[in-house]
Design a protein around this motif. Structure first.
Motif, PDB file in Angstrom:
ATOM      1  N   ILE A 322       1.166  -0.938   0.406  1.00 45.76           N
ATOM      2  CA  ILE A 322      -0.239   0.089  -0.140  1.00 45.76           C
ATOM      3  C   ILE A 322       0.950   0.997   0.102  1.00 45.76           C
ATOM      4  N   SER A 323       0.801   2.210  -0.572  1.00 46.59           N
ATOM      5  CA  SER A 323       1.570   3.326  -1.063  1.00 46.59           C
ATOM      6  C   SER A 323       1.002   4.572  -0.363  1.00 46.59           C
ATOM      7  N   ASP A 324      -0.926   5.062  -0.289  1.00 47.65           N
ATOM      8  CA  ASP A 324      -0.982   5.426   0.357  1.00 47.65           C
ATOM      9  C   ASP A 324      -2.792   5.625   0.239  1.00 47.65           C
ATOM     10  N   VAL A 325      -3.117   5.617   1.547  1.00 45.99           N
ATOM     11  CA  VAL A 325      -4.704   5.153   2.171  1.00 45.99           C
ATOM     12  C   VAL A 325      -5.205   7.167   2.560  1.00 45.99           C
ATOM     13  N   GLY A 326      -6.539   7.065   1.438  1.00 47.83           N
ATOM     14  CA  GLY A 326      -7.075   8.393   1.577  1.00 47.83           C
ATOM     15  C   GLY A 326      -8.538   8.034   1.549  1.00 47.83           C
ATOM     16  N   TYR A 327      -9.420   8.577   0.980  1.00 46.05           N
ATOM     17  CA  TYR A 327     -10.512   7.993   0.099  1.00 46.05           C
ATOM     18  C   TYR A 327     -10.542   6.436  -0.354  1.00 46.05           C
ATOM     19  N   THR A 328      -9.575   6.102  -1.046  1.00 45.65           N
ATOM     20  CA  THR A 328      -9.397   5.272  -1.249  1.00 45.65           C
ATOM     21  C   THR A 328      -8.096   4.868  -1.214  1.00 45.65           C
ATOM     22  N   LEU A 329      -7.718   3.110  -1.072  1.00 44.57           N
ATOM     23  CA  LEU A 329      -6.059   2.979  -1.827  1.00 44.57           C
ATOM     24  C   LEU A 329      -5.618   2.603  -2.820  1.00 44.57           C
ATOM     25  N   GLN A 330      -4.536   3.533  -2.700  1.00 45.25           N
ATOM     26  CA  GLN A 330      -2.994   2.907  -3.965  1.00 45.25           C
ATOM     27  C   GLN A 330      -2.136   2.144  -3.050  1.00 45.25           C
ATOM     28  N   GLY A 331      -1.943   0.963  -4.132  1.00 43.62           N
ATOM     29  CA  GLY A 331      -0.614   0.665  -3.899  1.00 43.62           C
ATOM     30  C   GLY A 331       0.581  -0.231  -5.297  1.00 43.62           C
ATOM     31  N   LEU A 332       1.108  -1.374  -5.113  1.00 44.56           N
ATOM     32  CA  LEU A 332       1.976  -2.177  -6.450  1.00 44.56           C
ATOM     33  C   LEU A 332       1.574  -3.165  -5.889  1.00 44.56           C
ATOM     34  N   ARG A 350      -9.193  -9.433  -8.854  1.00 49.14           N
ATOM     35  CA  ARG A 350      -9.247  -8.599  -7.798  1.00 49.14           C
ATOM     36  C   ARG A 350     -10.746  -8.589  -7.638  1.00 49.14           C
ATOM     37  N   ARG A 351     -10.482  -9.433  -6.072  1.00 55.57           N
ATOM     38  CA  ARG A 351     -12.180  -9.326  -5.009  1.00 55.57           C
ATOM     39  C   ARG A 351     -12.126  -9.086  -4.115  1.00 55.57           C
ATOM     40  N   PHE A 352     -12.871  -9.057  -3.053  1.00 52.49           N
ATOM     41  CA  PHE A 352     -13.078  -8.775  -1.796  1.00 52.49           C
ATOM     42  C   PHE A 352     -13.268 -10.222  -1.174  1.00 52.49           C
ATOM     43  N   HIS A 353     -12.369 -10.341  -0.095  1.00 53.00           N
ATOM     44  CA  HIS A 353     -11.642 -11.022   0.100  1.00 53.00           C
ATOM     45  C   HIS A 353     -12.683 -12.390   0.882  1.00 53.00           C
ATOM     46  N   GLY A 354     -12.815 -13.436  -0.264  1.00 53.80           N
ATOM     47  CA  GLY A 354     -14.205 -14.116   0.862  1.00 53.80           C
ATOM     48  C   GLY A 354     -14.757 -13.864   0.006  1.00 53.80           C
ATOM     49  N   ALA A 355     -15.167 -12.806  -1.095  1.00 51.72           N
ATOM     50  CA  ALA A 355     -16.568 -12.735  -2.284  1.00 51.72           C
ATOM     51  C   ALA A 355     -15.984 -14.262  -2.892  1.00 51.72           C
ATOM     52  N   GLN A 356     -17.301 -14.440  -4.158  1.00 49.78           N
ATOM     53  CA  GLN A 356     -17.635 -15.388  -4.691  1.00 49.78           C
ATOM     54  C   GLN A 356     -16.963 -15.044  -5.892  1.00 49.78           C
ATOM     55  N   GLU A 357     -17.166 -13.668  -6.484  1.00 53.49           N
ATOM     56  CA  GLU A 357     -16.847 -13.480  -8.051  1.00 53.49           C
ATOM     57  C   GLU A 357     -15.400 -12.353  -7.831  1.00 53.49           C
ATOM     58  N   TRP A 358     -14.652 -12.956  -9.288  1.00 57.49           N
ATOM     59  CA  TRP A 358     -13.427 -11.963  -9.608  1.00 57.49           C
ATOM     60  C   TRP A 358     -13.969 -11.205 -10.409  1.00 57.49           C
ATOM     61  N   GLU A 359     -13.115  -9.641 -10.107  1.00 61.07           N
ATOM     62  CA  GLU A 359     -13.208  -8.781 -10.756  1.00 61.07           C
ATOM     63  C   GLU A 359     -11.917  -8.485 -11.673  1.00 61.07           C
ATOM     64  N   ASN A 372      -4.804   1.433  -8.547  1.00 61.00           N
ATOM     65  CA  ASN A 372      -5.253   2.965  -7.737  1.00 61.00           C
ATOM     66  C   ASN A 372      -6.622   2.880  -7.829  1.00 61.00           C
ATOM     67  N   GLY A 373      -7.495   4.056  -6.274  1.00 68.46           N
ATOM     68  CA  GLY A 373      -9.505   3.979  -6.635  1.00 68.46           C
ATOM     69  C   GLY A 373      -9.624   2.782  -5.930  1.00 68.46           C
ATOM     70  N   LEU A 374      -9.092   1.729  -5.025  1.00 72.67           N
ATOM     71  CA  LEU A 374      -9.237   0.734  -4.583  1.00 72.67           C
ATOM     72  C   LEU A 374     -10.426   1.506  -3.490  1.00 72.67           C
ATOM     73  N   PRO A 375     -11.583   0.729  -3.170  1.00 71.96           N
ATOM     74  CA  PRO A 375     -12.459   1.014  -1.788  1.00 71.96           C
ATOM     75  C   PRO A 375     -11.782   0.501  -0.933  1.00 71.96           C
ATOM     76  N   HIS A 376     -12.097   1.022   0.201  1.00 72.06           N
ATOM     77  CA  HIS A 376     -11.025  -0.207   1.382  1.00 72.06           C
ATOM     78  C   HIS A 376     -12.078  -0.922   1.376  1.00 72.06           C
ATOM     79  N   GLY A 377     -10.684  -2.088   1.923  1.00 67.61           N
ATOM     80  CA  GLY A 377     -11.076  -3.114   1.980  1.00 67.61           C
ATOM     81  C   GLY A 377     -10.315  -4.177   2.070  1.00 67.61           C
ATOM     82  N   ASN A 378     -10.408  -5.759   2.817  1.00 69.43           N
ATOM     83  CA  ASN A 378      -9.554  -6.925   2.837  1.00 69.43           C
ATOM     84  C   ASN A 378      -9.599  -7.024   1.094  1.00 69.43           C
ATOM     85  N   TYR A 379      -8.352  -7.318   0.443  1.00 72.00           N
ATOM     86  CA  TYR A 379      -8.689  -8.259  -1.018  1.00 72.00           C
ATOM     87  C   TYR A 379      -7.887  -9.219  -0.718  1.00 72.00           C
ATOM     88  N   ASP A 380      -8.490 -10.269  -1.975  1.00 73.76           N
ATOM     89  CA  ASP A 380      -7.681 -11.386  -2.781  1.00 73.76           C
ATOM     90  C   ASP A 380      -7.057 -11.308  -4.035  1.00 73.76           C
TER      91      ASP A 380
END
Length: 399
Positions: A322-332, A350-359, A372-380
């Motif tokens: 994670i490189s930046d935390v604001g309204y959204t997450l940014q990272g590498l 990616r998907r929210f951790h534990g979700a069924q569908e991958w995006e 960039n622009g990831l909503p806050h949460g835990n991700y896979d």
């Protein structure tokens, strides 16, 4: 930067323009596009319509007149003969012609492959090009000693000595065009095999036939038609002079060893044109077996073994910083690249951790991707290697 000399012979190309939706940002990855190639539009002389056509007669006619074929002027083609053959093909070869012209071969070699697959021959009669084909035919006349004005020479057709087992290799359309080999006859107690006491194998490659039923029919006729046949040559008078290539005639002659008439098909004819030989013709006749069209060998199909699935190496050591935390997450998101000789790109999901569908999160040729622009949460996250043949590796995944 094309110029007039760049004709694109032997190549097929497809150009697609994809418009970007300005509301959704840049296009993240190349779209997956499947194209079904039918083939060349061919003029069917029966209705004068140019369309996709697999009729062998019309395809062969098209090859004769085409720029990449023989470039024969259309007015030199005997269209009536090709129309008759086209109607015969509709009944006899419903699967049609399915193959491609190999531009690395000569036009003659490609034509010979087409002729072999559909038991026909393009012939020149006078200044016209016609076609003769193997089909049940009634004898148009009977030739006797009275019609023959020279000695009769008789030989065994060369095909008799060449083989007593036929092996045909073709690409089976029902098995995703995998190569298959069929053998005829399909029984070990075949009387010809027993007579010879050994197998004399002849291998044939069918480049323009992809239907097993069609291969069975063509091979059966070829196998039966060429068993123990004879060729005779002689010069004849008016009745012989009138014969054309492909005609079937009955021949009565003591040399044939029977008092019955034996059917023969005209292989070649050379008509006398000088005053001395006017009204005579030298002919070569090949023994004709009408019962061959009623014999069908059904070859046993080889066991279907699909091509093994090639393993594509996956990326490894996937991690997200994670490189930046604001309204959204940014990272590498980074990973160790995979060893892949036909590499195209990496596909990221990616998907929210534990979700069924991958995006989908796009694709990249680099072993990293800025997110960039990831909503806050835990991700896979997971990353695949993709090849230029659209094959995928197993995913490399982190949570």
């Amino acid at each position: 930067n094309y110029n007039a000399n760049m004709m694109g012979y032997g190549m097929a190309a497809l150009a697609i323009c994809i418009a970007r939706d300005p509301e959704n940002g840049e296009i993240q990855s190349e779209p997956e596009i499947d194209v079904e190639v039918e083939g060349r539009y061919v003029l069917d002389k029966r209705n004068n319509q140019r369309m996709y056509n697999t009729n062998p007669a019309m395809c062969i006619r098209d090859y004769l007149i085409s720029d990449f074929g023989f470039q024969i002027p259309e007015h030199k083609i005997d269209d009536n003969a090709f129309i008759q053959f086209a109607n015969f093909c509709d009944r006899t070869y419903p699967a049609g012609m399915n193959g491609f012209v190999d531009t690395s071969k000569t036009s003659k070699a490609n034509l010979e492959s087409m002729q072999a697959d559909f038991q026909c021959s393009v012939v020149r009669v006078g200044d016209m090009w016609s076609i003769v084909y193997n089909a049940p035919s009634a004898a148009i006349c009977t030739i006797t000693e009275d019609d023959i004005i020279s000695a009769v020479v008789m030989d065994a057709a060369p095909t008799e000595a060449e083989f007593n087992e036929l092996e045909v290799e073709y690409k089976d359309a029902s098995k995703n065009y995998q190569k298959d080999i069929l053998r005829y006859p399909n029984v070990s107690r075949d009387e010809i095999l027993q007579r010879y006491g050994k197998v004399i194998n002849k291998k044939v490659q069918a480049d323009f036939t992809t239907s097993k039923a069609q291969v069975d029919k063509i091979a059966s006729t070829m196998f039966s038609m060429t068993r123990g046949i004879r060729i005779i040559r002689f010069t004849g008078s008016a009745k012989v002079y009138a014969l054309n290539i492909g005609d079937v005639v009955n021949v009565k002659h003591p040399l044939l060893g029977t008092t019955d008439a034996v059917p023969f098909r005209v292989n070649s004819t050379n008509r006398g044109l000088t005053d001395q030989y006017m009204g005579t013709a030298e002919v070569e006749l090949m023994e004709y077996k009408p019962n061959s069209f009623d014999t069908v060998f059904i070859s046993k199909e080889a066991e279907y073994k699909p091509d093994p699935i090639r393993k594509v190496n996956a990326p490894s050591n996937l991690h997200f910083s994670i490189s930046d935390v604001g309204y959204t997450l940014q990272g590498l998101l980074e990973w160790m690249p995979a060893v892949c000789g036909d590499f195209r790109d990496y596909v990221v999901q990616r998907r929210f951790h534990g979700a069924q569908e991958w995006e989908p999160n796009g694709s990249t040729k680099s072993p990293y991707m800025y997110l960039n622009g990831l909503p806050h949460g835990n991700y896979d996250f997971r990353v695949f290697t993709r090849t230029k043949y659209n094959e995928y590796s197993e995913p490399c995944t982190i949570s």
